[in-house]
Design an enzyme around this catalytic site. Structure first.
Site, PDB file in Angstrom:
ATOM      1  N   HIS A 197       0.851  -1.201   0.000  1.00  9.52           N
ATOM      2  CA  HIS A 197       0.000   0.000   0.000  1.00  9.52           C
ATOM      3  C   HIS A 197       0.879   1.240   0.000  1.00  9.52           C
ATOM      4  O   HIS A 197       1.687   1.443   0.905  1.00  9.52           O
ATOM      5  CB  HIS A 197      -0.919  -0.021   1.220  1.00  9.52           C
ATOM      6  CG  HIS A 197      -1.899  -1.148   1.149  1.00  9.52           C
ATOM      7  ND1 HIS A 197      -2.256  -1.904   2.232  1.00  9.52           N
ATOM      8  CD2 HIS A 197      -2.580  -1.647   0.084  1.00  9.52           C
ATOM      9  CE1 HIS A 197      -3.129  -2.826   1.844  1.00  9.52           C
ATOM     10  NE2 HIS A 197      -3.332  -2.690   0.542  1.00  9.52           N
ATOM     11  N   ALA A 198       0.662   2.066  -1.041  1.00  9.30           N
ATOM     12  CA  ALA A 198       1.604   3.142  -1.344  1.00  9.30           C
ATOM     13  C   ALA A 198       1.786   4.148  -0.208  1.00  9.30           C
ATOM     14  O   ALA A 198       2.893   4.604   0.048  1.00  9.30           O
ATOM     15  CB  ALA A 198       1.138   3.858  -2.605  1.00  9.30           C
ATOM     16  N   ARG A 199       0.704   4.501   0.470  1.00  9.78           N
ATOM     17  CA  ARG A 199       0.802   5.555   1.482  1.00  9.78           C
ATOM     18  C   ARG A 199       1.513   5.080   2.756  1.00  9.78           C
ATOM     19  O   ARG A 199       1.854   5.891   3.615  1.00  9.78           O
ATOM     20  CB  ARG A 199      -0.603   6.052   1.829  1.00  9.78           C
ATOM     21  CG  ARG A 199      -1.500   4.980   2.410  1.00  9.78           C
ATOM     22  CD  ARG A 199      -2.947   5.424   2.375  1.00  9.78           C
ATOM     23  NE  ARG A 199      -3.871   4.379   2.840  1.00  9.78           N
ATOM     24  CZ  ARG A 199      -5.171   4.420   2.635  1.00  9.78           C
ATOM     25  NH1 ARG A 199      -5.710   5.414   1.969  1.00  9.78           N
ATOM     26  NH2 ARG A 199      -5.949   3.461   3.086  1.00  9.78           N
ATOM     27  N   GLU A 200       1.704   3.764   2.903  1.00  9.30           N
ATOM     28  CA  GLU A 200       2.253   3.210   4.141  1.00  9.30           C
ATOM     29  C   GLU A 200       3.779   3.265   4.097  1.00  9.30           C
ATOM     30  O   GLU A 200       4.476   2.253   4.008  1.00  9.30           O
ATOM     31  CB  GLU A 200       1.700   1.791   4.344  1.00  9.30           C
ATOM     32  CG  GLU A 200       0.184   1.814   4.490  1.00  9.30           C
ATOM     33  CD  GLU A 200      -0.503   0.458   4.394  1.00  9.30           C
ATOM     34  OE1 GLU A 200       0.188  -0.571   4.472  1.00  9.30           O
ATOM     35  OE2 GLU A 200      -1.735   0.436   4.228  1.00  9.30           O
ATOM     36  N   ARG A 228      -3.374   4.495  -2.085  1.00 11.95           N
ATOM     37  CA  ARG A 228      -3.145   3.161  -1.525  1.00 11.95           C
ATOM     38  C   ARG A 228      -2.833   2.111  -2.598  1.00 11.95           C
ATOM     39  O   ARG A 228      -1.997   1.227  -2.411  1.00 11.95           O
ATOM     40  CB  ARG A 228      -4.415   2.756  -0.772  1.00 11.95           C
ATOM     41  CG  ARG A 228      -4.494   1.279  -0.355  1.00 11.95           C
ATOM     42  CD  ARG A 228      -5.774   1.042   0.436  1.00 11.95           C
ATOM     43  NE  ARG A 228      -6.124  -0.353   0.560  1.00 11.95           N
ATOM     44  CZ  ARG A 228      -5.994  -1.080   1.673  1.00 11.95           C
ATOM     45  NH1 ARG A 228      -5.488  -0.542   2.756  1.00 11.95           N
ATOM     46  NH2 ARG A 228      -6.375  -2.340   1.702  1.00 11.95           N
ATOM     47  N   ASN A 269      -3.216  -5.923  -2.526  1.00 10.63           N
ATOM     48  CA  ASN A 269      -3.470  -6.868  -1.428  1.00 10.63           C
ATOM     49  C   ASN A 269      -4.919  -7.380  -1.386  1.00 10.63           C
ATOM     50  O   ASN A 269      -5.384  -7.859  -0.355  1.00 10.63           O
ATOM     51  CB  ASN A 269      -3.081  -6.252  -0.080  1.00 10.63           C
ATOM     52  CG  ASN A 269      -2.509  -7.290   0.865  1.00 10.63           C
ATOM     53  OD1 ASN A 269      -1.901  -8.270   0.424  1.00 10.63           O
ATOM     54  ND2 ASN A 269      -2.718  -7.093   2.165  1.00 10.63           N
ATOM     55  N   ARG A 270      -5.631  -7.250  -2.485  1.00  8.55           N
ATOM     56  CA  ARG A 270      -6.925  -7.923  -2.676  1.00  8.55           C
ATOM     57  C   ARG A 270      -6.933  -8.671  -3.999  1.00  8.55           C
ATOM     58  O   ARG A 270      -7.965  -9.154  -4.439  1.00  8.55           O
ATOM     59  CB  ARG A 270      -8.090  -6.905  -2.696  1.00  8.55           C
ATOM     60  CG  ARG A 270      -8.267  -6.127  -1.414  1.00  8.55           C
ATOM     61  CD  ARG A 270      -8.691  -7.022  -0.253  1.00  8.55           C
ATOM     62  NE  ARG A 270      -8.901  -6.218   0.942  1.00  8.55           N
ATOM     63  CZ  ARG A 270      -7.916  -5.827   1.769  1.00  8.55           C
ATOM     64  NH1 ARG A 270      -6.662  -6.179   1.543  1.00  8.55           N
ATOM     65  NH2 ARG A 270      -8.204  -5.095   2.836  1.00  8.55           N
ATOM     66  N   SER A 298       1.139  -0.523   7.486  1.00  6.36           N
ATOM     67  CA  SER A 298       0.861   0.341   8.630  1.00  6.36           C
ATOM     68  C   SER A 298      -0.609   0.758   8.532  1.00  6.36           C
ATOM     69  O   SER A 298      -1.162   0.723   7.438  1.00  6.36           O
ATOM     70  CB  SER A 298       1.774   1.574   8.619  1.00  6.36           C
ATOM     71  OG  SER A 298       1.404   2.475   7.589  1.00  6.36           O
ATOM     72  N   GLU A 344       1.466  -4.688  11.093  1.00 12.69           N
ATOM     73  CA  GLU A 344       1.038  -3.298  10.900  1.00 12.69           C
ATOM     74  C   GLU A 344       1.798  -2.454  11.910  1.00 12.69           C
ATOM     75  O   GLU A 344       1.513  -2.514  13.109  1.00 12.69           O
ATOM     76  CB  GLU A 344      -0.465  -3.148  11.170  1.00 12.69           C
ATOM     77  CG  GLU A 344      -1.352  -4.074  10.354  1.00 12.69           C
ATOM     78  CD  GLU A 344      -1.935  -3.409   9.117  1.00 12.69           C
ATOM     79  OE1 GLU A 344      -1.524  -2.274   8.787  1.00 12.69           O
ATOM     80  OE2 GLU A 344      -2.805  -4.038   8.498  1.00 12.69           O
TER      81      GLU A 344
HETATM   82  O1  0X9 Z   1      -6.271  -4.499   4.653  1.00 11.54           O
HETATM   83  C1  0X9 Z   1      -5.117  -4.863   4.441  1.00 11.54           C
HETATM   84  O2  0X9 Z   1      -4.695  -5.225   3.343  1.00 11.54           O
HETATM   85  C2  0X9 Z   1      -4.123  -4.889   5.601  1.00 11.54           C
HETATM   86  N1  0X9 Z   1      -4.362  -3.731   6.419  1.00 11.54           N
HETATM   87  S1  0X9 Z   1      -4.050  -2.221   5.849  1.00 11.54           S
HETATM   88  O3  0X9 Z   1      -4.658  -1.276   6.754  1.00 11.54           O
HETATM   89  N2  0X9 Z   1      -2.506  -1.945   5.918  1.00 11.54           N
HETATM   90  O4  0X9 Z   1      -4.487  -2.109   4.508  1.00 11.54           O
HETATM   91  C3  0X9 Z   1      -4.333  -6.155   6.434  1.00 11.54           C
HETATM   92  C4  0X9 Z   1      -4.185  -7.474   5.721  1.00 11.54           C
HETATM   93  C5  0X9 Z   1      -4.262  -8.651   6.665  1.00 11.54           C
HETATM   94  N3  0X9 Z   1      -4.490  -9.890   6.035  1.00 11.54           N
HETATM   95  C6  0X9 Z   1      -4.116 -11.123   6.501  1.00 11.54           C
HETATM   96  N4  0X9 Z   1      -3.353 -11.255   7.523  1.00 11.54           N
HETATM   97  N5  0X9 Z   1      -4.488 -12.212   5.840  1.00 11.54           N
HETATM   98 ZN    ZN Z   2      -1.532  -1.913   4.090  1.00 12.74          ZN
END
Ligand code: 0X9
Ligand code: ZN
Length: 462
Positions: free
Chosen positions: A165-168, A223, A235-236, A288, A361
Site C-alpha cells: 500500500h503506497a501511502r504506508e 493506496r 493486497n486484494r 501500517s 502493521e
Molecule cells: O487491509 C489490508 O490489506 C491490511 N491492512 S491495511 O490497513 N494496511 O491495509 C491487512 C491485511 C491482513 N491480512 C491477513 N493477515 N491475511
Molecule cells: Zn496496508
C-alpha cells in the site's frame, strides 16, 4: 509573505476547515464535493464501526487502520461520504491534495539506489534481483542476503516485503532496516553472522512502486497501484479466495478494489512468481498502521487448529514494543482484529505455497500513515527488530530439512493434528519449521520416516 507566515496561514486554515466540518456540517452540505475536494481522517468507535460496517462499505469509505487499545477505527473520507452516514466521527486530520509525505521517506529510485549500494559495499553478502516490472514499467527489486551470495546454496529462505500500500511509507523503512542491520553487523555480531550464513534472506522493500510515485506526485493518501488512474488494491488481487469473503470491493473507485480478475496485476504476479521460485519458510508483509501481528486466514473466521502460525504470531507480537513505549503489539486473525480480507498475499502464501506468513502493521493510529521521519523512523524499525529476529532464530532451531525427488512431501505430527504439504525446491531440498514434536515424513513412492524435533535442525533424506 515569508515562509513562516505562509505556514501559519496554512495551519490556521486547516484548523478552521476542520472546525467547520465538524461543528457546522450544514455549511459543507451546501458545497459541492468537487469544490471541497479534500479528505479527512476521522475516527469512530469500534462498536459503531461494527454496527455500521455494511453502510460504511457501501459508501466506499476507506478503512485506514485500527486503534485496538482505545477502541477506535480510523477512516478516510470526503465530506460527501460522511454526511449521509451521520457517524459520530471525531476529526483526526485534514488531508490536502498538496500534502506530501515527509521528504526523508524514499522514492522507488532512492530504494533502488540503496539496494545497489548494499550490493556494491557487501559483494560477498548481498545481491540485487529484479523480480518484475510494475504496470508503468518501473523495476521491482529484491535484495538477497546470504553468506557467499555469488555461489548458489540450498539454505532455508525467508522473505520480508514492504509497501503493498503506497501511502504506508514506514512499511518500506522496516525492510530497509533489516538489510542494513544484517549487512552492517555481519562478522561483528555472532547471531547476525549465523543467520546470514545459514539462511537465504530476501527483502523487497517496495512492491507498489507506481503507487509510491503517486504518493510523491499527486496524492499522499494513495493506496492502490496505478491501473487506469483508479488503481487496484494489490493486497486484494491474489488468487486464493479472491472475492469470496466480503473482504474486498468490486467498485473501481474503492480503496480495496480487487481488480477485474485474480492476479490481474503485474505487481501481484511479481511477488507470486518470486515466492514460487524461492519457497520461503516464513514471510512478513509490512504494512501500517495499528500495531498488529496478523496471521492467516484473512478470509475465513479461523486459523487451522494445531498450526504453528498462531503461536509464532503471538510470540512476535509480545516482542514488539508499541509507540506508547510500554504496551506490546496485538496478535490475531484479520476478521477478529480488523475486518475480513480476501485475495491478500498472506492467505495465498499460506494456503497455496505453505509459507508461514504474517502481516505486521507498524505504528499507532496517532502516528497515522506518514509519521514524522525524525521522530518515529528509528524507534519504529528498532522496535520491530526482535520480531523478525525471532523468525531467523526459529530457522535454526525447530527446522526439518532434507532432500526428496518428489515435488512436495507431507509432514504429519505423530499423535497430533498438524499436517502440512511442503514444496520441494528445484534442487531437491526442502525446509519446514515446526513446533517441537515427532513427525512422520512421507513422499509419493517412498517409505515414511519418523523424526523428532527438539530445538536443533533435523535432516531427513526421503
Ligand atoms: O487491509 C489490508 O490489506 C491490511 N491492512 S491495511 O490497513 N494496511 O491495509 C491487512 C491485511 C491482513 N491480512 C491477513 N493477515 N491475511
Ligand atoms: Zn496496508
Amino acid at each position: 509573505m515569508n515562509k513562516s507566515q505562509k505556514s501559519q496561514r496554512h495551519f490556521s486554515q486547516r484548523k478552521l476547515l476542520l472546525a467547520l466540518l465538524f461543528t457546522a456540517s450544514p455549511f459543507f452540505l451546501g458545497m459541492s464535493p468537487a469544490k471541497v475536494g479534500n479528505r479527512y481522517m476521522i475516527k469512530i468507535t469500534d462498536q459503531e464501526f461494527r454496527d455500521r460496517q455494511a453502510d460504511i462499505r457501501k459508501q466506499g469509505l476507506d478503512y485506514a487502520g485500527v486503534d485496538l487499545k482505545n477502541h477506535f477505527v480510523y477512516l478516510l473520507s470526503r465530506d460527501a461520504d460522511l454526511v449521509p452516514l451521520a457517524l459520530h466521527a471525531q476529526p483526526v486530520q485534514q488531508i490536502f491534495s498538496s500534502d506530501r509525505p515527509d521528504a526523508k521517506y524514499k522514492t522507488s529510485d532512492q530504494v533502488a539506489t540503496k539496494l545497489l549500494g548494499y550490493a556494491a559495499s557487501f559483494p560477498d553478502l548481498a545481491a540485487v534481483l529484479p523480480i518484475g516490472k510494475s504496470l508503468e514499467g518501473r523495476d521491482i527489486f529484491a535484495l538477497k542476503i546470504t553468506g557467499k551470495v555469488q555461489t548458489p546454496n540450498s539454505r532455508p529462505a525467508i522473505l520480508f516485503n514492504g509497501m503493498h500500500h503506497a501511502r504506508e511509507v514506514m512499511s518500506t523503512e522496516v525492510p530497509l532496516d533489516i538489510a542494513d542491520y544484517l549487512l552492517t553487523n555481519y562478522g561483528k555480531d555472532a547471531s547476525v553472522t549465523h543467520w546470514v550464513d545459514s539462511t537465504q534472506i530476501y527483502i523487497i522493500p517496495m512492491l507498489n512502486v507506481d503507487g509510491n510515485h503517486l504518493v510523491w506526485t499527486s496524492d499522499s493518501m494513495w493506496r492502490k497501484n496505478a491501473r487506469d488512474g483508479v488503481g487496484v488494491d494489490i493486497n486484494r488481487n491474489y488468487p486464493f479466495a479472491w472475492n469470496t469473503c466480503n473482504g474486498s470491493s468490486s467498485n473501481r473507485n474503492a480503496d480495496d478494489y480487487r481488480g477485474p480478475s485474480p492476479a490481474s496485476e503485474p505487481e501481484t504476479n511479481a511477488l507470486m512468481n518470486f515466492v514460487t521460485q524461492i519457497h520461503p519458510v516464513f514471510d512478513i508483509s509490512f504494512h501500517s498502521f495499528g500495531e498488529l501481528v496478523i496471521y492467516p486466514y484473512g478470509c475465513g473466521s479461523h486459523t487451522e487448529p494445531g498450526t504453528i502460525v498462531e503461536p509464532i504470531g503471538r510470540a512476535m507480537a509480545d516482542l514488539i514494543t508499541a509507540d506508547d513505549g510500554r504496551s506490546k503489539y496485538t496478535a490475531g486473525i484479520a476478521p477478529d482484529l480488523l475486518y475480513s480480507v480476501d485475495g491478500d498475499d498472506n492467505d495465498w502464501m499460506y494456503h497455496e505455497q505453505h509459507v508461514i506468513a504474517y502481516t505486521i502493521e507498524v505504528n499507532a493510529g496517532s502516528q497515522g500513515f506518514q509519521p514524522k521521519y525524525d521522530r518515529w523512523r528509528d524507534s519504529t524499525v528498532k522496535r520491530v527488530r526482535p520480531a523478525w529476529q525471532y523468525l531467523l532464530n526459529k530457522m535454526s532451531s525447530t527446522l526439518i530439512t532434507g532432500t526428496s525427488h518428489a515435488s512436495s512431501i507431507r509432514i504429519a505430527e505423530v499423535n497430533g493434528r498438524y499436517s502440512e504439504d511442503i514444496k520441494v525446491n528445484e534442487d531437491g531440498t526442502f525446509h519446514a519449521v515446526v513446533n517441537p514434536g515427532s513427525y512422520e515424513l512421507s513422499g509419493p513412492g517412498r517409505h515414511a520416516k519418523i523424526v523428532t524435533v527438539v530445538k536443533t535442525p533435523v535432516h531427513v533424506d526421503l
